[in-house]
Design a protein around this motif. Structure first.
Motif, PDB file in Angstrom:
ATOM      1  N   ALA A 131       0.847  -1.187   0.000  1.00 31.51           N
ATOM      2  CA  ALA A 131       0.000   0.000   0.000  1.00 31.51           C
ATOM      3  C   ALA A 131       0.890   1.247   0.000  1.00 31.51           C
ATOM      4  CB  ALA A 131      -0.922  -0.014   1.218  1.00 31.51           C
ATOM      5  N   ALA A 132       0.421   2.295  -0.646  1.00 33.64           N
ATOM      6  CA  ALA A 132       1.231   3.494  -0.877  1.00 33.64           C
ATOM      7  C   ALA A 132       1.805   4.105   0.391  1.00 33.64           C
ATOM      8  CB  ALA A 132       0.421   4.544  -1.640  1.00 33.64           C
ATOM      9  N   GLU A 133       1.046   4.091   1.476  1.00 30.62           N
ATOM     10  CA  GLU A 133       1.543   4.710   2.709  1.00 30.62           C
ATOM     11  C   GLU A 133       2.720   3.951   3.326  1.00 30.62           C
ATOM     12  OE1 GLU A 133      -2.507   2.809   3.788  1.00 30.62           O
ATOM     13  OE2 GLU A 133      -1.579   3.761   2.064  1.00 30.62           O
ATOM     14  N   TYR A 134       3.027   2.761   2.771  1.00 28.44           N
ATOM     15  CA  TYR A 134       4.143   1.964   3.292  1.00 28.44           C
ATOM     16  C   TYR A 134       5.326   1.925   2.321  1.00 28.44           C
ATOM     17  CZ  TYR A 134       0.450   0.751   6.481  1.00 28.44           C
ATOM     18  OH  TYR A 134      -0.576   0.827   7.395  1.00 28.44           O
ATOM     19  N   HIS A 135       5.282   2.731   1.284  1.00 32.43           N
ATOM     20  CA  HIS A 135       6.408   2.822   0.346  1.00 32.43           C
ATOM     21  C   HIS A 135       7.558   3.606   0.973  1.00 32.43           C
ATOM     22  CE1 HIS A 135       3.810   2.266  -3.560  1.00 32.43           C
ATOM     23  NE2 HIS A 135       3.712   1.250  -2.723  1.00 32.43           N
ATOM     24  N   ASN A 136       8.754   3.309   0.522  1.00 35.23           N
ATOM     25  CA  ASN A 136       9.972   4.042   0.907  1.00 35.23           C
ATOM     26  C   ASN A 136      10.280   3.971   2.402  1.00 35.23           C
ATOM     27  OD1 ASN A 136      10.501   4.987  -1.788  1.00 35.23           O
ATOM     28  ND2 ASN A 136       8.779   6.367  -1.503  1.00 35.23           N
ATOM     29  N   LEU A 137       9.888   2.872   3.036  1.00 48.72           N
ATOM     30  CA  LEU A 137      10.198   2.661   4.451  1.00 48.72           C
ATOM     31  C   LEU A 137      11.051   1.411   4.661  1.00 48.72           C
ATOM     32  CD1 LEU A 137       6.657   3.542   5.875  1.00 48.72           C
ATOM     33  CD2 LEU A 137       8.710   4.975   5.925  1.00 48.72           C
ATOM     34  N   GLY A 138      11.463   0.778   3.565  1.00 46.30           N
ATOM     35  CA  GLY A 138      12.306  -0.411   3.652  1.00 46.30           C
ATOM     36  C   GLY A 138      11.549  -1.710   3.874  1.00 46.30           C
ATOM     37  N   TYR A 139      10.214  -1.656   3.881  1.00 43.70           N
ATOM     38  CA  TYR A 139       9.442  -2.869   4.149  1.00 43.70           C
ATOM     39  C   TYR A 139       9.552  -3.903   3.024  1.00 43.70           C
ATOM     40  CZ  TYR A 139       7.101  -0.307   7.953  1.00 43.70           C
ATOM     41  OH  TYR A 139       6.814   0.399   9.079  1.00 43.70           O
ATOM     42  N   ALA A 140       9.511  -3.472   1.777  1.00 40.44           N
ATOM     43  CA  ALA A 140       9.606  -4.424   0.663  1.00 40.44           C
ATOM     44  C   ALA A 140      10.942  -5.155   0.704  1.00 40.44           C
ATOM     45  CB  ALA A 140       9.414  -3.715  -0.676  1.00 40.44           C
ATOM     46  N   THR A 141      12.008  -4.420   0.938  1.00 43.81           N
ATOM     47  CA  THR A 141      13.334  -5.034   1.014  1.00 43.81           C
ATOM     48  C   THR A 141      13.418  -6.004   2.185  1.00 43.81           C
ATOM     49  OG1 THR A 141      14.336  -3.079  -0.008  1.00 43.81           O
ATOM     50  CG2 THR A 141      15.801  -4.536   1.236  1.00 43.81           C
ATOM     51  N   GLU A 142      12.932  -5.586   3.336  1.00 40.96           N
ATOM     52  CA  GLU A 142      12.975  -6.420   4.539  1.00 40.96           C
ATOM     53  C   GLU A 142      12.205  -7.728   4.328  1.00 40.96           C
ATOM     54  OE1 GLU A 142      11.428  -5.942   9.144  1.00 40.96           O
ATOM     55  OE2 GLU A 142      12.175  -4.163   8.101  1.00 40.96           O
ATOM     56  N   ALA A 143      11.013  -7.623   3.781  1.00 40.26           N
ATOM     57  CA  ALA A 143      10.206  -8.822   3.541  1.00 40.26           C
ATOM     58  C   ALA A 143      10.808  -9.687   2.437  1.00 40.26           C
ATOM     59  CB  ALA A 143       8.782  -8.427   3.188  1.00 40.26           C
ATOM     60  N   ALA A 144      11.321  -9.070   1.380  1.00 40.44           N
ATOM     61  CA  ALA A 144      11.897  -9.836   0.273  1.00 40.44           C
ATOM     62  C   ALA A 144      13.110 -10.645   0.724  1.00 40.44           C
ATOM     63  CB  ALA A 144      12.266  -8.901  -0.880  1.00 40.44           C
ATOM     64  N   LYS A 145      13.899 -10.109   1.624  1.00 40.89           N
ATOM     65  CA  LYS A 145      15.041 -10.877   2.148  1.00 40.89           C
ATOM     66  C   LYS A 145      14.554 -12.131   2.873  1.00 40.89           C
ATOM     67  CE  LYS A 145      18.364  -7.095   2.509  1.00 40.89           C
ATOM     68  NZ  LYS A 145      19.115  -6.189   3.411  1.00 40.89           N
ATOM     69  N   ALA A 146      13.454 -12.017   3.610  1.00 40.77           N
ATOM     70  CA  ALA A 146      12.884 -13.185   4.281  1.00 40.77           C
ATOM     71  C   ALA A 146      12.360 -14.192   3.258  1.00 40.77           C
ATOM     72  CB  ALA A 146      11.772 -12.756   5.237  1.00 40.77           C
ATOM     73  N   VAL A 147      11.808 -13.706   2.158  1.00 36.91           N
ATOM     74  CA  VAL A 147      11.277 -14.594   1.122  1.00 36.91           C
ATOM     75  C   VAL A 147      12.402 -15.359   0.430  1.00 36.91           C
ATOM     76  CG1 VAL A 147      10.068 -14.636  -1.106  1.00 36.91           C
ATOM     77  CG2 VAL A 147       9.133 -13.326   0.810  1.00 36.91           C
ATOM     78  N   LEU A 148      13.574 -14.762   0.307  1.00 41.55           N
ATOM     79  CA  LEU A 148      14.706 -15.494  -0.262  1.00 41.55           C
ATOM     80  C   LEU A 148      14.992 -16.748   0.573  1.00 41.55           C
ATOM     81  CD1 LEU A 148      17.208 -12.610  -1.160  1.00 41.55           C
ATOM     82  CD2 LEU A 148      15.686 -13.859  -2.715  1.00 41.55           C
ATOM     83  N   THR A 149      14.931 -16.621   1.875  1.00 42.99           N
ATOM     84  CA  THR A 149      15.134 -17.770   2.769  1.00 42.99           C
ATOM     85  C   THR A 149      14.017 -18.793   2.588  1.00 42.99           C
ATOM     86  OG1 THR A 149      16.302 -16.384   4.357  1.00 42.99           O
ATOM     87  CG2 THR A 149      15.406 -18.462   5.183  1.00 42.99           C
ATOM     88  N   LEU A 150      12.784 -18.334   2.502  1.00 41.42           N
ATOM     89  CA  LEU A 150      11.658 -19.246   2.291  1.00 41.42           C
ATOM     90  C   LEU A 150      11.806 -20.009   0.974  1.00 41.42           C
ATOM     91  CD1 LEU A 150       8.719 -16.971   3.485  1.00 41.42           C
ATOM     92  CD2 LEU A 150       9.590 -19.007   4.644  1.00 41.42           C
ATOM     93  N   ALA A 151      12.245 -19.326  -0.070  1.00 41.96           N
ATOM     94  CA  ALA A 151      12.442 -19.978  -1.367  1.00 41.96           C
ATOM     95  C   ALA A 151      13.456 -21.116  -1.239  1.00 41.96           C
ATOM     96  CB  ALA A 151      12.907 -18.963  -2.409  1.00 41.96           C
ATOM     97  N   LYS A 152      14.544 -20.833  -0.571  1.00 41.90           N
ATOM     98  CA  LYS A 152      15.582 -21.856  -0.388  1.00 41.90           C
ATOM     99  C   LYS A 152      15.024 -23.051   0.389  1.00 41.90           C
ATOM    100  CE  LYS A 152      20.416 -22.265   0.795  1.00 41.90           C
ATOM    101  NZ  LYS A 152      21.642 -21.527   1.072  1.00 41.90           N
ATOM    102  N   GLU A 153      14.241 -22.774   1.417  1.00 43.80           N
ATOM    103  CA  GLU A 153      13.638 -23.851   2.213  1.00 43.80           C
ATOM    104  C   GLU A 153      12.690 -24.713   1.379  1.00 43.80           C
ATOM    105  OE1 GLU A 153      11.839 -21.815   5.529  1.00 43.80           O
ATOM    106  OE2 GLU A 153      13.793 -21.370   6.443  1.00 43.80           O
ATOM    107  N   HIS A 154      12.115 -24.153   0.328  1.00 41.45           N
ATOM    108  CA  HIS A 154      11.220 -24.901  -0.556  1.00 41.45           C
ATOM    109  C   HIS A 154      11.964 -25.527  -1.732  1.00 41.45           C
ATOM    110  CE1 HIS A 154       7.275 -24.188   1.185  1.00 41.45           C
ATOM    111  NE2 HIS A 154       7.680 -22.963   1.475  1.00 41.45           N
ATOM    112  N   GLY A 155      13.278 -25.459  -1.725  1.00 38.84           N
ATOM    113  CA  GLY A 155      14.062 -26.083  -2.783  1.00 38.84           C
ATOM    114  C   GLY A 155      14.138 -25.286  -4.069  1.00 38.84           C
ATOM    115  N   ILE A 156      13.731 -24.032  -4.027  1.00 34.77           N
ATOM    116  CA  ILE A 156      13.836 -23.168  -5.203  1.00 34.77           C
ATOM    117  C   ILE A 156      15.258 -22.618  -5.235  1.00 34.77           C
ATOM    118  CG2 ILE A 156      12.971 -21.087  -6.332  1.00 34.77           C
ATOM    119  CD1 ILE A 156      10.304 -21.627  -4.770  1.00 34.77           C
ATOM    120  N   ARG A 157      15.928 -22.803  -6.330  1.00 38.07           N
ATOM    121  CA  ARG A 157      17.337 -22.413  -6.401  1.00 38.07           C
ATOM    122  C   ARG A 157      17.596 -21.143  -7.206  1.00 38.07           C
ATOM    123  NH1 ARG A 157      17.679 -24.433  -2.313  1.00 38.07           N
ATOM    124  NH2 ARG A 157      18.037 -26.617  -1.948  1.00 38.07           N
TER     125      ARG A 157
END
Length: 174
Positions: A99-125
């Motif tokens: 949502a627009a009010e949450y842009h430019n606060l680092g949330y997308a980057t923070e969450a995306a880093k966690a998703v990289l770990t989730l991808a690895k846990e699911h065997g996505i390389r």
């Protein structure tokens, strides 16, 4: 179900209460400025259905994101099977929409880093991410999470004269 937590965020399963907030976000021209058009309520419900189907079939998908401090739904960040023919497909993309009010606060980057770990846990390389060339904020998130530019392409689902047609492509091995 909670899939991941970061310092400020929870990545979780979707709740029915998220749908009206998701619809409002998808109608917001500020959020959708790098997409062909805002989504109608019906298009959002259809998108929500596809998200649920991907979780049911794959065990991963676009995770709902909420703020730890307030429990507020702020958007999604997650994994999605690439839905068009391209040199890099079939494959899995990592993507985000907040949502627009949450842009430019680092949330997308923070969450995306966690998703990289989730991808690895699911065997996505290998993961890909792409956006319109003019979407510099999203491209910056790709760079911040360690993705490398793999090139550019014309998105096959966009009209030849669309200013959004030309896309950057990033990839990362997880």
């Amino acid at each position: 179900m909670i899939y991941a937590e970061t310092q400020r965020l929870i990545l979780r399963s979707w709740k029915p209460d998220d749908i009206p907030l998701f619809a409002a976000m998808n109608k917001d021209v500020r959020v959708m400025r790098f997409f062909p058009a805002p989504l109608t309520d019906e298009e959002t419900r259809s998108f929500y259905g596809r998200i649920q189907e991907e979780f049911a079939g794959k065990g991963w998908g676009l995770y709902a994101v909420e703020l730890k401090a307030t429990g507020a739904f702020i958007g999604y960040v997650g994994l999605h099977e690439i839905g068009f023919e391209a040199e890099f497909a079939p494959g899995v993309e990592i993507g985000w929409r907040l949502a627009a009010e949450y842009h430019n606060l680092g949330y997308a980057t923070e969450a995306a880093k966690a998703v990289l770990t989730l991808a690895k846990e699911h065997g996505i390389r290998q993961l890909y991410s792409f956006t319109a060339v003019i979407n510099r904020p999203s491209e910056r998130v790709m760079q911040k999470i360690g993705m490398k530019k793999a090139g550019e392409f014309d998105h096959p689902k966009l009209e030849p004269d669309s200013p959004l047609r030309r896309h950057v492509l990033y990839s990362i091995e997880v």
